[in-house]
Design a protein around this motif. Structure first.
Motif, PDB file in Angstrom:
ATOM      1  N   LYS A  95       0.848  -1.200   0.000  1.00  0.00           N
ATOM      2  CA  LYS A  95       0.000   0.000   0.000  1.00  0.00           C
ATOM      3  C   LYS A  95       0.878   1.241   0.000  1.00  0.00           C
ATOM      4  N   GLN A  96       0.361   2.269  -0.640  1.00  0.00           N
ATOM      5  CA  GLN A  96       1.001   3.587  -0.612  1.00  0.00           C
ATOM      6  C   GLN A  96       0.364   4.379   0.530  1.00  0.00           C
ATOM      7  N   ILE A  97       1.182   4.694   1.526  1.00  0.00           N
ATOM      8  CA  ILE A  97       0.668   5.342   2.726  1.00  0.00           C
ATOM      9  C   ILE A  97       1.173   6.785   2.743  1.00  0.00           C
ATOM     10  N   LEU A  98       0.235   7.693   2.980  1.00  0.00           N
ATOM     11  CA  LEU A  98       0.581   9.120   3.074  1.00  0.00           C
ATOM     12  C   LEU A  98       1.021   9.418   4.500  1.00  0.00           C
ATOM     13  N   VAL A  99       2.260   9.765   4.675  1.00  0.00           N
ATOM     14  CA  VAL A  99       2.787  10.071   6.005  1.00  0.00           C
ATOM     15  C   VAL A  99       2.906  11.573   6.256  1.00  0.00           C
ATOM     16  N   PRO A 101       2.085  15.651   4.086  1.00  0.00           N
ATOM     17  CA  PRO A 101       1.594  16.252   2.841  1.00  0.00           C
ATOM     18  C   PRO A 101       2.639  16.171   1.735  1.00  0.00           C
ATOM     19  N   GLY A 102       2.259  15.462   0.698  1.00  0.00           N
ATOM     20  CA  GLY A 102       3.150  15.280  -0.442  1.00  0.00           C
ATOM     21  C   GLY A 102       4.175  14.199  -0.269  1.00  0.00           C
ATOM     22  N   VAL A 103       4.156  13.491   0.869  1.00  0.00           N
ATOM     23  CA  VAL A 103       5.126  12.415   1.132  1.00  0.00           C
ATOM     24  C   VAL A 103       4.362  11.092   1.221  1.00  0.00           C
ATOM     25  N   VAL A 104       4.646  10.212   0.308  1.00  0.00           N
ATOM     26  CA  VAL A 104       3.991   8.895   0.254  1.00  0.00           C
ATOM     27  C   VAL A 104       5.078   7.835   0.267  1.00  0.00           C
ATOM     28  N   ILE A 105       4.879   6.860   1.154  1.00  0.00           N
ATOM     29  CA  ILE A 105       5.829   5.745   1.218  1.00  0.00           C
ATOM     30  C   ILE A 105       5.092   4.437   0.928  1.00  0.00           C
ATOM     31  N   SER A 106       5.854   3.470   0.456  1.00  0.00           N
ATOM     32  CA  SER A 106       5.302   2.154   0.137  1.00  0.00           C
ATOM     33  C   SER A 106       5.588   1.198   1.294  1.00  0.00           C
ATOM     34  N   ARG A 107       4.519   0.603   1.810  1.00  0.00           N
ATOM     35  CA  ARG A 107       4.663  -0.342   2.933  1.00  0.00           C
ATOM     36  C   ARG A 107       4.035  -1.672   2.554  1.00  0.00           C
ATOM     37  N   ASP A 108       4.773  -2.737   2.889  1.00  0.00           N
ATOM     38  CA  ASP A 108       4.286  -4.093   2.620  1.00  0.00           C
ATOM     39  C   ASP A 108       3.713  -4.697   3.903  1.00  0.00           C
ATOM     40  N   ALA A 109       2.757  -5.576   3.716  1.00  0.00           N
ATOM     41  CA  ALA A 109       2.212  -6.387   4.813  1.00  0.00           C
ATOM     42  C   ALA A 109       2.258  -7.836   4.371  1.00  0.00           C
ATOM     43  N   LYS A 110       3.011  -8.657   5.074  1.00  0.00           N
ATOM     44  CA  LYS A 110       3.104 -10.082   4.752  1.00  0.00           C
ATOM     45  C   LYS A 110       3.243 -10.879   6.038  1.00  0.00           C
ATOM     46  N   PHE A 111       3.081 -12.182   5.898  1.00  0.00           N
ATOM     47  CA  PHE A 111       2.980 -13.032   7.085  1.00  0.00           C
ATOM     48  C   PHE A 111       4.287 -13.080   7.876  1.00  0.00           C
ATOM     49  N   SER A 112       5.423 -12.910   7.227  1.00  0.00           N
ATOM     50  CA  SER A 112       6.711 -13.010   7.920  1.00  0.00           C
ATOM     51  C   SER A 112       6.945 -11.856   8.893  1.00  0.00           C
TER      52      SER A 112
END
Length: 236
Positions: A95-99, A101-112
């Protein structure tokens, strides 16, 4: 006429001889006559290929039916365990998470990312391997049933109970983590994530449900083995 007294007739030698012959003949006939209660049957029973008793046939058929049910349950355990592992391992979402204004980071969610989910995958892997080994043993026992079936069921009870504890613990731990991800915990300030990672939550939720079916299957294993052993013990 002179009075002549009545003289008793004296037995002659011929009379004694006839009496002796009669006594000897009577004794000989009584010796050769076998009493009815002393008659012994000398008939030897012949060996016949008689059919087995009805109780044995019914017991053998019942054991075979239980073996078939046990084999089907082990196939079900393998199917649910493998499917649960595949669904859990593929539960990855980015998911692209807005942290800011104008800053978006990519965060993964997985079982590990969760130790509970890692333990879950390990426990279900053991269950899948166990179902393969015991399934092969059940097939061999079904093809050639014998007196070792009771000993086999005894070992199955111990191993099935042990694996039931492992899988049930993994299911409970993963269910607790999944509930926090779904609802969050305001007291611990743990935010829920399923509103953002919906696909990820659907994957591990389905996997936990399948592992619950695996746990129930293992419980049925224990019940079936105990029932079969109780029937063998109760039978004289």
């Amino acid at each position: 006429m002179l009075f002549q007294p009545h003289l008793k007739k004296q037995p002659t030698l011929l009379s004694y001889y006839n009496l002796a012959i009669y006594i000897l003949a009577t004794m000989a006939s009584s010796d050769t006559t076998t009493p009815q209660h002393a008659t012994v049957s000398m008939e030897v029973p012949l060996k016949t290929s008689a059919a087995p008793p009805t109780e044995y046939s019914l017991g053998h058929r019942s054991l075979k039916k239980h073996a078939v049910v046990d084999l089907l349950l082990r196939v079900l355990l393998f199917a649910t365990a493998v499917t649960s592992i595949v669904v859990m391992v593929t539960s990855k979402q980015t998911k692209q998470i807005l942290v800011a204004p104008g800053v978006v980071i990519s965060r993964d969610a997985k079982f590990s990312h969760s130790p509970a989910f890692v333990y879950f995958v390990a426990a279900l892997s053991v269950a899948a391997l166990y179902s393969i080994i015991t399934g092969v043993i059940s097939v061999l026992a079904l093809l050639k049933p014998g007196e070792t079936s009771a000993k086999l069921k005894f070992h199955f009870v111990i191993l099935d109970s042990l694996l039931l504890g492992i899988v049930a613990a993994a299911t409970g731990a993963s269910g607790g983590v999944g509930y926090v991800g779904l609802k969050g915990n305001s007291h611990s300030r743990w935010n829920k994530i399923c509103d953002k990672y919906d696909s990820y939550c659907i994957h591990f939720g389905t996997s936990i449900l399948l592992s619950l079916i695996s746990s129930i299957t293992l419980l049925l294993f224990v019940w079936l083995s105990v029932y079969v052993l109780s029937k063998k013990i109760a039978r004289p």
